[in-house]
Design a protein around this motif. Structure first.
Motif, mmCIF file in Angstrom:
data_model
loop_
_atom_site.group_PDB
_atom_site.id
_atom_site.type_symbol
_atom_site.label_atom_id
_atom_site.label_comp_id
_atom_site.label_asym_id
_atom_site.label_seq_id
_atom_site.Cartn_x
_atom_site.Cartn_y
_atom_site.Cartn_z
ATOM 1 N N ARG A 174 0.843 -1.204 0.000
ATOM 2 C CA ARG A 174 0.000 0.000 0.000
ATOM 3 C C ARG A 174 0.881 1.259 0.000
ATOM 4 O O ARG A 174 0.626 2.210 -0.735
ATOM 5 C CB ARG A 174 -0.910 -0.002 1.236
ATOM 6 C CG ARG A 174 -2.022 1.040 1.159
ATOM 7 C CD ARG A 174 -2.736 1.180 2.494
ATOM 8 N NE ARG A 174 -3.306 -0.065 2.963
ATOM 9 C CZ ARG A 174 -4.530 -0.494 2.625
ATOM 10 N NH1 ARG A 174 -5.277 0.237 1.827
ATOM 11 N NH2 ARG A 174 -4.997 -1.632 3.094
ATOM 12 N N GLY A 219 5.174 -8.551 -4.485
ATOM 13 C CA GLY A 219 3.827 -8.229 -3.978
ATOM 14 C C GLY A 219 2.995 -9.441 -3.603
ATOM 15 O O GLY A 219 1.804 -9.322 -3.302
ATOM 16 N N VAL A 244 -5.745 -3.905 -4.507
ATOM 17 C CA VAL A 244 -4.750 -3.978 -5.600
ATOM 18 C C VAL A 244 -5.459 -4.192 -6.937
ATOM 19 O O VAL A 244 -5.115 -3.574 -7.947
ATOM 20 C CB VAL A 244 -3.732 -5.108 -5.320
ATOM 21 C CG1 VAL A 244 -2.908 -5.431 -6.551
ATOM 22 C CG2 VAL A 244 -2.819 -4.714 -4.159
ATOM 23 N N LEU A 255 -3.083 -2.286 -10.044
ATOM 24 C CA LEU A 255 -1.626 -2.468 -9.862
ATOM 25 C C LEU A 255 -1.179 -3.763 -10.527
ATOM 26 O O LEU A 255 -1.891 -4.775 -10.475
ATOM 27 C CB LEU A 255 -1.295 -2.573 -8.371
ATOM 28 C CG LEU A 255 -1.108 -1.303 -7.566
ATOM 29 C CD1 LEU A 255 -0.807 -1.667 -6.108
ATOM 30 C CD2 LEU A 255 0.014 -0.454 -8.143
#
Ligand SMILES: [Zn+2]
Length: 351
Positions: free
Chosen positions: A223, A237, A250, A255
């Motif tokens: 974040r 991630g 996400v 992302l």
């Protein structure tokens, strides 16, 4: 230099050889061909073991890491090898040649000027970068678009990161992005916020290593990378897979994750390929891409990663194609250069 004696590895057949591929997450300074590393260390007077097996044990990471000391020694051997502009040019050229050989059409190479300079203080950032750019230019005849990303090492002081940021902005014509790397645990990303704001204002795109290894802050680090540093892509991630709220966040934000499955197993961020969260991330609608991370030190290529997740997680050619379409659009390389080498129209959404 004796590069003419060092040919590319022979091409192994794979069901994925014919697929046009993208690698967005590859550390150039950890992408030395093992045969080239061996030759180089020998030239530098390092006493080497006589067999390939012992060489791999001493200088490459091919088993999950157990003790940090021996792993660090391996990365330091790669660092020691990168001591001259000629060798940096050669490593860059070989890395791109090998990528093109396995069907990679879009390749982003990242490096930390400070990592290469450590131990080689005679090399300036300018000399390091010029040598790498020369390696990229020597591959202009190949059907592959290449972009360079500068890395800030979060384990170094912010003042050092500011210097690297300014260097990257000044070379905006040859750098496409900025990254933050190294150990997340105990090294907060927030002190680097101003560097990333400067980089974005200076025209660089942002990717940040976050949520790689399991830790109390892993999910929150993703974040912070997106909200505070402006990351459009996240290196790894994968730890968000444990957190349904973060998966939604996400996904809704669009992302892109740069997933490097074998790397995650070797660093023990994932227990095995079969237990890797990639399948769960895809099922949750997260934009995932498949990448190599440190192909030299890990002695692998991108095709190896396709084979691994096809066998371990049952990923299919349709999924590989989708991930490559996402990666081709998420690349920081100028669109006109990507479009020359990519078969589908990149100004259309990925299907
Ligand atoms: Zn990485």
């Amino acid at each position: 230099m004796s590069s003419s004696t060092n040919s590319a590895p022979s091409k192994k057949w794979s069901p994925w050889s014919h697929l046009p591929k993208v690698d967005l997450h590859r550390h150039l300074d950890c992408s030395i061909r093992p045969s080239t590393l061996r030759e180089r260390l020998k030239e530098q007077g390092v006493v080497l073991p006589s067999t390939d097996r012992e060489f791999r044990e001493q200088f490459l990471v091919t088993e999950p890491m157990r003790d940090l000391g021996s792993v660090l020694r391996k990365f330091l051997a790669a660092q020691q090898a990168l001591s001259t502009p000629d060798f940096l040019t050669r490593v860059t050229r070989e890395c791109i040649e090998d990528a093109a050989e396995e069907g990679i059409r879009i390749l982003e190479l990242r490096y930390a000027p400070t990592f290469i300079q450590d131990g080689h203080e005679h090399l300036s950032f300018e000399e390091i970068h010029a040598a790498i750019v020369a390696g990229v230019q020597s591959c202009r005849h190949l059907p592959i678009a290449v972009g360079l990303i500068a890395i800030l090492q979060r384990i170094k002081p912010v003042a050092v990161a500011e210097r690297v940021t300014e260097f990257a902005i000044a070379h905006r014509d040859t750098f496409v992005g900025l990254d933050l790397a190294d150990n997340e645990v105990g090294f907060d990303a927030r002190p680097f916020e101003a560097c990333f704001a400067r980089a974005r204002a200076g025209g660089l795109r942002i990717t940040v290593h976050a949520g790689e290894a399991p830790s109390a802050d892993a999910v929150e680090n993703v974040r912070i990378a997106a909200e505070r540093l402006g990351a459009e892509r996240i290196g790894h991630g994968i730890q968000i897979a444990q957190d349904p709220d973060m998966l939604r966040w996400v996904r809704d934000r669009g992302l892109v994750l740069e997933v490097c499955p074998t790397s995650n197993v070797l660093t023990q961020a994932a227990a095995s390929i079969a237990e890797h969260p990639l399948r769960r991330l895809l099922d949750a609608g997260i934009k995932c891409t498949l990448n190599t991370d440190d192909p030299g030190v890990f002695d692998l290529d991108l095709t190896h990663e396709y084979n691994a997740v096809a066998q371990g997680l049952g990923l299919t050619e349709v999924e590989f194609r989708q991930m490559n379409e996402i990666a081709a659009r998420a690349s920081f390389i100028p669109l006109e250069l990507r479009q020359i080498v990519w078969p589908s129209s990149l100004d259309q959404p990925a299907r």
